[in-house]
Design a protein around this motif. Structure first.
Motif, mmCIF file in Angstrom:
data_model
loop_
_atom_site.group_PDB
_atom_site.id
_atom_site.type_symbol
_atom_site.label_atom_id
_atom_site.label_comp_id
_atom_site.label_asym_id
_atom_site.label_seq_id
_atom_site.Cartn_x
_atom_site.Cartn_y
_atom_site.Cartn_z
ATOM 1 N N LEU A 103 -2.433 12.925 7.071
ATOM 2 C CA LEU A 103 -3.420 13.915 7.520
ATOM 3 C C LEU A 103 -4.844 13.533 7.140
ATOM 4 O O LEU A 103 -5.798 14.013 7.763
ATOM 5 C CB LEU A 103 -3.089 15.280 6.912
ATOM 6 N N ILE A 104 -4.998 12.708 6.121
ATOM 7 C CA ILE A 104 -6.335 12.347 5.672
ATOM 8 C C ILE A 104 -7.055 11.585 6.792
ATOM 9 O O ILE A 104 -6.553 10.601 7.318
ATOM 10 C CB ILE A 104 -6.277 11.495 4.393
ATOM 11 N N GLY A 105 -8.217 12.084 7.162
ATOM 12 C CA GLY A 105 -8.984 11.488 8.253
ATOM 13 C C GLY A 105 -8.723 12.106 9.609
ATOM 14 O O GLY A 105 -9.428 11.796 10.577
ATOM 15 N N HIS A 106 -7.725 12.977 9.701
ATOM 16 C CA HIS A 106 -7.447 13.645 10.974
ATOM 17 C C HIS A 106 -8.477 14.728 11.236
ATOM 18 O O HIS A 106 -8.874 15.467 10.336
ATOM 19 C CB HIS A 106 -6.050 14.259 10.960
ATOM 20 N N ASP A 107 -8.904 14.856 12.472
ATOM 21 C CA ASP A 107 -9.831 15.914 12.878
ATOM 22 C C ASP A 107 -9.018 17.137 13.288
ATOM 23 O O ASP A 107 -8.312 17.108 14.301
ATOM 24 C CB ASP A 107 -10.705 15.433 14.034
ATOM 25 N N ALA A 108 -9.116 18.197 12.510
ATOM 26 C CA ALA A 108 -8.332 19.406 12.781
ATOM 27 C C ALA A 108 -8.698 20.056 14.095
ATOM 28 O O ALA A 108 -7.945 20.880 14.616
ATOM 29 C CB ALA A 108 -8.512 20.408 11.641
ATOM 30 N N ALA A 109 -9.850 19.710 14.654
ATOM 31 C CA ALA A 109 -10.264 20.273 15.937
ATOM 32 C C ALA A 109 -9.618 19.557 17.118
ATOM 33 O O ALA A 109 -9.932 19.875 18.274
ATOM 34 C CB ALA A 109 -11.783 20.215 16.067
ATOM 35 N N ALA A 110 -8.724 18.606 16.847
ATOM 36 C CA ALA A 110 -8.040 17.865 17.910
ATOM 37 C C ALA A 110 -6.540 18.039 17.750
ATOM 38 O O ALA A 110 -5.840 17.132 17.304
ATOM 39 C CB ALA A 110 -8.418 16.391 17.856
ATOM 40 N N PRO A 111 -5.998 19.220 18.086
ATOM 41 C CA PRO A 111 -4.583 19.494 17.806
ATOM 42 C C PRO A 111 -3.623 18.575 18.531
ATOM 43 O O PRO A 111 -2.535 18.301 18.042
ATOM 44 C CB PRO A 111 -4.420 20.961 18.257
ATOM 45 N N ARG A 112 -3.991 18.051 19.694
ATOM 46 C CA ARG A 112 -3.064 17.206 20.434
ATOM 47 C C ARG A 112 -2.892 15.826 19.804
ATOM 48 O O ARG A 112 -1.957 15.108 20.130
ATOM 49 C CB ARG A 112 -3.521 17.073 21.889
ATOM 50 N N ARG A 113 -3.815 15.457 18.912
ATOM 51 C CA ARG A 113 -3.681 14.170 18.238
ATOM 52 C C ARG A 113 -2.876 14.276 16.945
ATOM 53 O O ARG A 113 -2.549 13.264 16.328
ATOM 54 C CB ARG A 113 -5.069 13.593 17.924
ATOM 55 N N LEU A 114 -2.569 15.501 16.543
ATOM 56 C CA LEU A 114 -1.893 15.696 15.261
ATOM 57 C C LEU A 114 -0.532 15.021 15.231
ATOM 58 O O LEU A 114 -0.134 14.438 14.213
ATOM 59 C CB LEU A 114 -1.756 17.191 14.967
ATOM 60 N N ALA A 115 0.190 15.068 16.330
ATOM 61 C CA ALA A 115 1.543 14.506 16.360
ATOM 62 C C ALA A 115 1.554 12.998 16.173
ATOM 63 O O ALA A 115 2.601 12.419 15.846
ATOM 64 C CB ALA A 115 2.218 14.859 17.684
ATOM 65 N N TYR A 116 0.422 12.352 16.354
ATOM 66 C CA TYR A 116 0.374 10.895 16.267
ATOM 67 C C TYR A 116 -0.101 10.393 14.903
ATOM 68 O O TYR A 116 -0.250 9.192 14.704
ATOM 69 C CB TYR A 116 -0.533 10.341 17.375
ATOM 70 N N ARG A 117 -0.343 11.319 13.972
ATOM 71 C CA ARG A 117 -0.725 10.891 12.632
ATOM 72 C C ARG A 117 0.466 10.246 11.929
ATOM 73 O O ARG A 117 1.619 10.590 12.191
ATOM 74 C CB ARG A 117 -1.225 12.082 11.804
ATOM 75 N N LYS A 118 0.187 9.323 11.036
ATOM 76 C CA LYS A 118 1.244 8.600 10.327
ATOM 77 C C LYS A 118 2.074 9.557 9.477
ATOM 78 O O LYS A 118 1.546 10.445 8.827
ATOM 79 C CB LYS A 118 0.624 7.536 9.434
ATOM 80 N N LYS A 119 3.387 9.340 9.495
ATOM 81 C CA LYS A 119 4.308 10.059 8.623
ATOM 82 C C LYS A 119 4.976 9.037 7.723
ATOM 83 O O LYS A 119 5.309 7.933 8.149
ATOM 84 C CB LYS A 119 5.337 10.839 9.438
ATOM 85 N N THR A 120 5.207 9.421 6.469
ATOM 86 C CA THR A 120 5.716 8.464 5.501
ATOM 87 C C THR A 120 7.199 8.635 5.213
ATOM 88 O O THR A 120 7.758 7.879 4.425
ATOM 89 C CB THR A 120 4.933 8.567 4.174
ATOM 90 N N GLY A 121 7.844 9.622 5.815
ATOM 91 C CA GLY A 121 9.281 9.813 5.627
ATOM 92 C C GLY A 121 10.029 9.434 6.887
ATOM 93 O O GLY A 121 9.451 9.273 7.964
ATOM 94 N N ARG A 122 11.338 9.328 6.792
ATOM 95 C CA ARG A 122 12.137 8.882 7.931
ATOM 96 C C ARG A 122 12.638 10.038 8.785
ATOM 97 O O ARG A 122 13.038 9.837 9.931
ATOM 98 C CB ARG A 122 13.329 8.059 7.445
#
Length: 396
Positions: A94-113
């Protein structure tokens, strides 16, 4: 929960909605027992003890904070398992993600499987709602405004009587109180004891409640407790009671569900609150097995997903009744939709006042209606008893 800290990078020209840190704050446990000030007819018919406050996610609770430049977004309460998934799998991405862009949220890196399942979906929903809260506060615009603008200022609520016992001697007085209070309708549980007692016992218990409801809508919730044969025998009783919908008599989408749907009997079937994954939502909506759609923004993936499925349900001829676990989010959603799409939201008579105790200005209804929030933020900022967050993730 361990504290994790990553060095913060230099900040160069980013907006206030860019997430700089993720924090979790521990909240006090939900109080045991009934809420203070519960009207006497409701308290008299309440189950003893109420089930909700004993659940693990109510005993250990957290508030999630997404920190921007000079403003934060919040979501609360979340249970310990959900908070841990946010810490382990989502926070760093989430660090560096722009909260005003909800459609990009799903593409942020996840660290779990793990990407699916109820707890993973609850975690991603909590983060999405916190992003809306942050974007709303930074813009100085209500969340409903960000969703496209308010269609209405207040929304009808139906009373969920799931904390009450329909077989109690005082249940009819409670049903009459709900009607007098102006609620859009009332929903009563089919307890396992009542189901086992058979259709005659169900009719004996619910008929006085239906009569007390008068012109108000009357619904039932099976909580998935019925076997197929039990549910099939109940259909004629529910049809005679003219229920507006029967919720989850059997597990939605199961073989039993489709058999029940095929039986018809004029009883509208409601489902959706437990359809946490996108594929399951699409199957239920388009499979011809649901008459009434229920969605919870805190369980389904967030507000954007809830708005999408609400619109899809409307296209398929179904009304949506948002589930009440995340009432502020449900109100923001309902405020952006006309009454044909969302006729009413759920107000849990015995549980919602307990949920609202973490906020300084709790949501309260008047005349069976709830106000759509016009101020920035999805909710009030929760009251934090601790001075130090139990989790803080910053950078990279």
């Amino acid at each position: 929960m361990p504290v994790l800290t990553v060095p913060t990078p230099a900040r160069t020209g980013a907006s206030a909605t860019v997430i700089r840190a993720v924090r979790a704050w521990q909240l006090p446990p939900q109080p045991v027992g009934l809420p203070h000030g519960l009207p006497e007819p409701l308290a008299a018919a309440a189950s003893d003890p109420p089930a909700g406050p004993g659940w693990a996610e109510h005993r250990t609770r957290f508030a999630i904070e997404l920190v921007g430049d000079g403003v934060s977004g919040w979501q609360a309460p979340v249970g310990e398992t959900v908070a841990q998934i946010i810490a382990d799998d989502l926070a760093a991405g989430l660090i560096g993600h722009d909260a005003a862009a909800p459609r990009r949220l799903a593409y942020r890196k996840k660290t779990g499987r793990h990407r699916s399942g109820a707890h993973a979906r609850l975690a991603s929903s909590a983060v999405e709602l916190a992003c809306w809260d942050l974007a709303s506060r930074a813009a100085g615009v209500s969340v409903t405004g960000l969703l496209g603008g308010a269609v209405r200022r207040t929304v009808p609520a139906y009373a969920s009587a799931l904390g009450l016992d329909p077989s109690h001697s005082e249940a009819q007085e409670a049903a009459a109180w709900i009607t007098k209070a102006g609620f859009w309708g009332q929903k009563w549980p089919l307890t396992k004891q009542l189901i086992l007692a058979g259709p005659g016992a169900v009719a004996k218990a619910l008929t006085p409640l239906r009569e007390a409801a008068g012109e108000g809508r009357f619904m039932v919730d099976g909580l998935g407790r019925c076997r197929l044969d039990e549910a099939m025998r109940l259909l004629p009783v529910l049809a005679d009671l003219q229920v507006a919908f029967a919720e989850e008599l059997v597990p939605p989408g199961s073989w039993s569900w489709h058999r029940l749907r095929a039986a018809g009997a004029g009883v509208p079937l409601a489902a959706g609150e437990n359809a946490v994954d996108e594929a399951e939502q699409v199957r239920l909506l388009t499979g011809g097995g649901v008459d009434v759609w229920q969605i919870d923004p805190g369980w389904s993936g967030g507000l954007a997903r809830s708005l999408h499925t609400t619109e899809l349900a409307a296209d398929l001829g179904m009304a949506t009744f948002p589930h009440g676990d995340r009432l502020p989010a449900a109100l923001a959603l309902a405020g952006a939709c006309c009454r044909d799409k969302i006729p009413a939201v759920e107000w849990h008579l015995t549980l919602e006042p307990l949920r609202q105790q973490i906020f300084t200005n709790p949501v309260q209804g008047e005349g069976g209606r709830l106000a759509v929030r016009s101020a920035p933020g999805l909710t009030e900022v929760p009251r934090l008893p601790e001075k130090t967050a139990v989790l803080e993730v910053t950078g990279p």
